[in-house]
Scaffold this active site. Structure first.
Site, PDB file in Angstrom:
ATOM      1  N   ARG A   1       0.650  -1.486   0.231  1.00  0.00           N
ATOM      2  CA  ARG A   1       0.015  -0.237   0.121  1.00  0.00           C
ATOM      3  C   ARG A   1       0.663   1.633  -0.321  1.00  0.00           C
ATOM      4  O   ARG A   1       0.611   2.544   0.138  1.00  0.00           O
ATOM      5  CB  ARG A   1      -1.370   0.208   1.047  1.00  0.00           C
ATOM      6  CG  ARG A   1      -2.094  -1.002   0.825  1.00  0.00           C
ATOM      7  CD  ARG A   1      -3.027  -0.812  -0.092  1.00  0.00           C
ATOM      8  NE  ARG A   1      -4.263  -1.516   0.474  1.00  0.00           N
ATOM      9  CZ  ARG A   1      -5.185  -1.560   0.628  1.00  0.00           C
ATOM     10  NH1 ARG A   1      -5.591   0.200   1.008  1.00  0.00           N
ATOM     11  NH2 ARG A   1      -6.535  -2.246   1.202  1.00  0.00           N
TER      12      ARG A   1
ATOM     13  N   ARG B   1      -2.779   6.705   0.506  1.00  0.00           N
ATOM     14  CA  ARG B   1      -3.860   8.017   1.309  1.00  0.00           C
ATOM     15  C   ARG B   1      -2.754   8.915   1.987  1.00  0.00           C
ATOM     16  O   ARG B   1      -2.972   9.717   2.341  1.00  0.00           O
ATOM     17  CB  ARG B   1      -4.369   7.448   1.506  1.00  0.00           C
ATOM     18  CG  ARG B   1      -6.221   6.986   1.003  1.00  0.00           C
ATOM     19  CD  ARG B   1      -7.285   6.594   2.071  1.00  0.00           C
ATOM     20  NE  ARG B   1      -6.530   5.364   2.107  1.00  0.00           N
ATOM     21  CZ  ARG B   1      -7.193   4.853   2.838  1.00  0.00           C
ATOM     22  NH1 ARG B   1      -8.595   5.174   3.492  1.00  0.00           N
ATOM     23  NH2 ARG B   1      -7.005   2.943   3.371  1.00  0.00           N
TER      24      ARG B   1
ATOM     25  N   ARG C   1      -6.143  12.376  -5.842  1.00  0.00           N
ATOM     26  CA  ARG C   1      -7.664  11.728  -5.271  1.00  0.00           C
ATOM     27  C   ARG C   1      -8.562  12.677  -5.489  1.00  0.00           C
ATOM     28  O   ARG C   1      -9.615  12.466  -5.699  1.00  0.00           O
ATOM     29  CB  ARG C   1      -7.306  10.330  -4.126  1.00  0.00           C
ATOM     30  CG  ARG C   1      -8.415   9.951  -3.990  1.00  0.00           C
ATOM     31  CD  ARG C   1      -8.748   8.843  -4.219  1.00  0.00           C
ATOM     32  NE  ARG C   1      -9.761   8.384  -3.246  1.00  0.00           N
ATOM     33  CZ  ARG C   1     -10.735   8.535  -3.240  1.00  0.00           C
ATOM     34  NH1 ARG C   1     -11.397   9.129  -3.528  1.00  0.00           N
ATOM     35  NH2 ARG C   1     -11.853   8.459  -2.438  1.00  0.00           N
TER      36      ARG C   1
ATOM     37  N   ASP D   1      -6.805  -2.179  -7.714  1.00  0.00           N
ATOM     38  CA  ASP D   1      -7.078  -2.538  -6.462  1.00  0.00           C
ATOM     39  C   ASP D   1      -7.710  -4.577  -6.621  1.00  0.00           C
ATOM     40  O   ASP D   1      -7.828  -4.964  -7.840  1.00  0.00           O
ATOM     41  CB  ASP D   1      -8.675  -1.930  -5.845  1.00  0.00           C
ATOM     42  CG  ASP D   1      -8.828  -2.420  -4.397  1.00  0.00           C
ATOM     43  OD1 ASP D   1      -8.379  -1.838  -3.559  1.00  0.00           O
ATOM     44  OD2 ASP D   1      -9.559  -3.168  -4.187  1.00  0.00           O
TER      45      ASP D   1
ATOM     46  N   TYR E   1     -15.441 -11.192  -0.220  1.00  0.00           N
ATOM     47  CA  TYR E   1     -15.744  -9.966  -0.338  1.00  0.00           C
ATOM     48  C   TYR E   1     -17.289 -10.134  -1.416  1.00  0.00           C
ATOM     49  O   TYR E   1     -18.390  -9.032  -1.086  1.00  0.00           O
ATOM     50  CB  TYR E   1     -15.180  -8.736  -1.222  1.00  0.00           C
ATOM     51  CG  TYR E   1     -13.666  -8.157  -0.412  1.00  0.00           C
ATOM     52  CD1 TYR E   1     -14.096  -7.438   0.271  1.00  0.00           C
ATOM     53  CD2 TYR E   1     -12.610  -9.137  -0.281  1.00  0.00           C
ATOM     54  CE1 TYR E   1     -13.168  -6.580   1.098  1.00  0.00           C
ATOM     55  CE2 TYR E   1     -11.660  -8.341   0.534  1.00  0.00           C
ATOM     56  CZ  TYR E   1     -12.414  -7.151   1.156  1.00  0.00           C
ATOM     57  OH  TYR E   1     -10.986  -6.575   1.878  1.00  0.00           O
TER      58      TYR E   1
END
Ligand code: CP3
Length: 340
Positions: free
Chosen positions: A23, A27, A36, A72, A147
């Site tokens: 990652r 962010r 973003r 992703d 998921y």
């Protein structure tokens, strides 16, 4: 071209220990936030120019030894004909979770080059720009299935286990379809120019070893053995929270085993045999004062010294609250302690 990362994956001797962070494009970087701020997460994932930009950011800012393409693990699930949404602060949501035969039958196995051209274009653009190797990736079938069955993230995985235990035929039909999609997807990434592939099994740590052996491992083995027929690029298998599964995960066929922080890397190295290892600093260690952070890094490097290849990484993804300067300090320390 800095090939240190690929050498370590292949178990060759390296001048120093290569490092990258799961990652690493994300962010915690203000530069990522700036990109973003202009587009939604899914729009970002489908824009090759912006994906290229945010994949390169950590390479320039942190001086890591590998790049991971920005995307992703759930993108190919959308391509299988599922509605996928990302909700701020809640993560991914599949509004129509798969619970029955019809749901499985409605899934497509897409041609990845046609259904996800933006991923392949991102890989081609990145290969032109990068001076470090490029990692492609996918989710592992079990993790992806959680998921789809839960309809999003979960803590106890009730619906997933319910299907596994009570409707094993349905579960295996779903996994077979996800596996076929993932297999083709990773092969397409290799053709487009990915130089290593990481398979993320983020939730597999919730399984008892015997259930892992029956319900998750065979699908990873099948993906990797299919890959071996068409490419010899290194494969990294990250089974998060997998300390109780190591004797099994090493039969997956990967070149490198990713390790979370819950296991002492010295213990893991003794158990993985001739595999290279990747890991395993606790992501929260990046919040420590420099001397304590460096002591933890040094300890991992020392304890991994006997491995047949060590790629330094975190034990899971970098947290969004991480100060970028701390991540940079960690990369510099790995390089300095290991002799670069
Ligand atoms: O830098 C990189 O590692 C490349 C990009 C990448 C992302 N997700 C970007 C992302 C990678 C490799 C992933 C993998 C991923 N995605 C995993 C496996 C790794 C792991 O952490 O265990 C999983 C389980 C997912 C699913 C997913 N995507 C979740 C649960 C979430 C929301 C929660 C969270 O951590 O943010 C996402 C969203 C996501 N994927 C973001 C990023 C940068 C945040 C989205 C945003 O910008 O708002």
């Amino acid at each position: 071209m800095n090939d240190t990362f690929l050498q370590a994956c292949r178990g060759e001797k390296t001048d120093y220990t290569p490092v990258w962070f799961m990652r690493q494009a994300g962010r915690y970087l203000p530069e990522y936030q700036a990109v973003r701020g202009k587009v939604s997460f899914l729009e970002l994932c489908k824009n090759p120019e912006l994906c290229t930009e945010v994949s390169i950011q950590p390479v320039d800012i942190l001086d890591v030894d590998a790049a991971i393409m920005f995307s992703d693990i759930l993108i190919p699930m959308e391509a299988m004909n599922l509605r996928l949404e990302f909700h701020e602060g809640r993560g991914p949501v599949f509004p129509d979770p798969i619970r029955d035969r019809q749901g499985v039958d409605d899934l497509l196995v897409p041609d990845p080059d046609e259904a996800m051209p933006f991923v392949m274009e991102t890989i081609r653009l990145l290969r032109r720009e990068l001076k470090v190797p490029l990692i492609g990736f996918s989710g592992a079938p079990f993790t992806l299935a959680t998921y789809l069955i839960e309809g999003g993230s979960s803590k106890v995985f009730l619906e997933t286990k319910r299907m596994m235990y009570q409707a094993p035929e349905l579960y295996h039909a779903l996994l077979a379809k996800i596996t076929e999609c993932t297999s083709l997807y990773l092969q397409a990434q290799a053709r487009a120019g990915a130089q290593a592939l990481q398979i993320f099994d983020s939730w597999v740590g919730i399984l008892a070893p015997d259930d892992y052996r029956r319900f998750a491992l065979p699908y990873v083995q099948s993906i990797i053995s299919d890959l071996r027929k068409v490419t010899d690029i290194p494969v990294i298998y990250f089974a998060n929270n997998g300390a109780t599964l190591i004797e099994l995960t090493k039969t997956a066929g990967a070149d490198v085993l990713g390790l979370d922080w819950r296991i002492d890397i010295k213990d893991a190295v003794a158990r993985v045999g001739d595999h290279a290892v990747q890991g395993n600093l606790d992501p929260v260690a990046l919040f420590l004062p420099q001397d304590q952070l460096e002591a933890r890094i040094k300890r991992i490097l020392d304890n991994a010294a006997g491995a047949r290849g060590h790629i330094f990484n975190l034990g899971h993804g970098i947290l969004p609250q991480t100060p970028p300067e701390q991540a940079r300090i960690a990369v510099e320390a790995v390089h300095r302690f290991s002799g670069r």
